[in-house]
Design a protein around this motif. Structure first.
Motif, PDB file in Angstrom:
ATOM      1  N   LEU C 121     -13.127  -8.857   4.775  1.00 32.95           N
ATOM      2  CA  LEU C 121     -13.051  -7.820   4.396  1.00 32.95           C
ATOM      3  C   LEU C 121     -13.703  -7.246   3.112  1.00 32.95           C
ATOM      4  N   ARG C 144      -7.408  -1.448   4.489  1.00 26.59           N
ATOM      5  CA  ARG C 144      -6.721  -2.513   2.996  1.00 26.59           C
ATOM      6  C   ARG C 144      -5.638  -2.000   2.503  1.00 26.59           C
ATOM      7  N   ASN C 146      -2.870  -2.875   0.437  1.00 23.39           N
ATOM      8  CA  ASN C 146      -1.731  -3.990  -0.756  1.00 23.39           C
ATOM      9  C   ASN C 146      -0.227  -3.492  -1.886  1.00 23.39           C
TER      10      ASN C 146
ATOM     11  N   TYR D  83       0.494 -11.941   5.023  1.00 24.50           N
ATOM     12  CA  TYR D  83      -0.362 -11.191   5.866  1.00 24.50           C
ATOM     13  C   TYR D  83       1.104  -9.914   6.522  1.00 24.50           C
ATOM     14  N   TYR D 119      -0.219  -7.763   1.836  1.00 22.72           N
ATOM     15  CA  TYR D 119      -0.842  -7.088   2.381  1.00 22.72           C
ATOM     16  C   TYR D 119      -0.782  -7.044   3.949  1.00 22.72           C
ATOM     17  N   TRP D 120      -1.913  -5.605   4.396  1.00 17.47           N
ATOM     18  CA  TRP D 120      -1.618  -5.390   6.214  1.00 17.47           C
ATOM     19  C   TRP D 120      -3.085  -4.757   6.300  1.00 17.47           C
ATOM     20  N   LEU D 121      -3.012  -4.167   7.127  1.00 18.37           N
ATOM     21  CA  LEU D 121      -4.910  -3.619   7.532  1.00 18.37           C
ATOM     22  C   LEU D 121      -4.265  -1.871   8.503  1.00 18.37           C
ATOM     23  N   ARG D 144     -12.412  -3.626   7.169  1.00 20.01           N
ATOM     24  CA  ARG D 144     -12.856  -5.075   7.336  1.00 20.01           C
ATOM     25  C   ARG D 144     -13.842  -4.839   8.916  1.00 20.01           C
TER      26      ARG D 144
END
Lengths: 149, 149, 149, 149
Positions: C121, C144, C146, D83, D119-121, D144
């Motif tokens: 990232l 992303r 958070n 994650y 967190y996540w994407l 990313r």
């Protein structure tokens, strides 16, 4: 629902202002003075070349949405470009194709004017708007920088 | 190096074209016809109201960079806005403040014209440009949509 | 210049810390306590499964850059993925391929581990980094989010 | 509606697979083989340390949504990070807070595990998802990059 898209007219002042105020509130500009709306409306009615043109979406006598666009020079395209600056649909009229009809009407007007290139800017996080824009337009990688004032 | 920023003039045609061609190659538009450059240059020289104004950066008689800007209507700002469309620095003149000087010159011209709001669009991945823009301007969250043609 | 990429070793503590501190300063985290660096370095040396692995770039006995990566589970890929968390090149060693060599070394290590999927990232405005990343990797549209803490 | 969020269980295989298939279809990965789902489900049931944990949202015996998360090492945070990889709500159950309840459940589980950083994407153009994420999380400027494979 049979939405009619037509040029904004003198009689539309009050409902037009309600919509345009809603638009500015969306962009977190509440409490604009009456003079702001007076001035903008006068310009739309005056139809001066190079200035803004206003369209409204009407259903059964009620204004559901508006758009304002103008033409400006472009150095690579002799005919210029069409800039769609404002687009707004009343909250209770969303999801019925009003925004799409307004954009299509600008496309047609731009074709008739011989200036087929139409563009607009929107905030990256205008999710509801972009759901529509992705269907009727092409997202570009261009982002806007402003002089700090 | 003492870079001078000045209006583009008739005598600049050849070096101006070399720079403007470099600009279009950067945006992957190679092989533009001569008529494209003739037409754009004629417009810059003609200085018609509402059309583009060209500035060049000159050092010791050599053109190092160019910028083209215009003014157009804005419905929220009676005085309109200034659109900086093109900005380019010759590859061998980068990192010397040419781009910054050109932008500052547009800011000053816009002030003199009573249209202090200056903006431009750039590709999100124009890293070299954005390193400069982040210093002299404010990145906005606005992205551009184009009508598919 | 013959840059060697190798695993970080006990003797590297001091120059490694200087680099890692530079990395955190870039991300505006100055004044990290010594315990932060001690703890991170101990983990890199301990080489516990599932924890981070550190590589350094060395030229003529001098450390020029570092990278830290780890492996973690991925529900769609039984073998997991390789997450390259930190990458840094000393300011006076930029533009010489150090970052690229470090990324390539992670690619090779990931292949050797049977976990070829490598990702990282970076901030959208990390222009210098992205100039490199665009050459050795693929930008994805993933951003992303958070949890606010 | 009283949605219950609970760990995925052996009996959930069929409705879980229907949801997870919907998720992958959203990301334009249709026609995944049965072995893909078998393997993923077995891992969720096995609950191996370091592997994925699955939660489902159930209302009146019907599965409405799912989420899968895992923990992995982070060099700056000794406790690691959580994650959240997959999140999906059945199309006919949208707008009822299912996604939000699933995210909150991951937050609580992460707290209980002593790993509060979650967190996540998500894809920049996942407008519907981001409408929710902007309410329960913080958008970061991180994007990313993937190794090309």
């Amino acid at each position: 629902m049979t939405v009619i898209i037509r040029a904004v007219a003198e009689k539309d002042k009050e409902p037009w202002q309600r919509l345009y105020d809603g638009y500015h509130r969306y962009y977190e500009r509440p409490d604009l003075p009456q003079s702001f709306f007076d001035q903008a409306f006068d310009r739309l009615i005056a139809k001066k070349p190079g200035d803004f043109i206003g369209l409204v979406a009407e259903d059964d006598g009620k204004l559901l949405g508006l758009t304002h666009y103008t033409y400006h020079a472009h150095l690579w395209r002799p005919e210029g470009v069409c800039y769609l600056q404002d687009l707004f649909t009343a909250e209770d009229a969303r999801g019925k194709g009003v925004g799409r009809a307004l954009i299509q009407a600008v496309y047609h007007a731009a074709d008739a004017a011989g200036v087929p290139s139409v563009y607009w800017l929107t905030q990256e996080f205008n999710y509801a708007g972009r759901m529509l824009y992705d269907q009727v337009a092409t997202r570009t990688p261009f982002i806007r920088y402003n002089r700090p004032l």
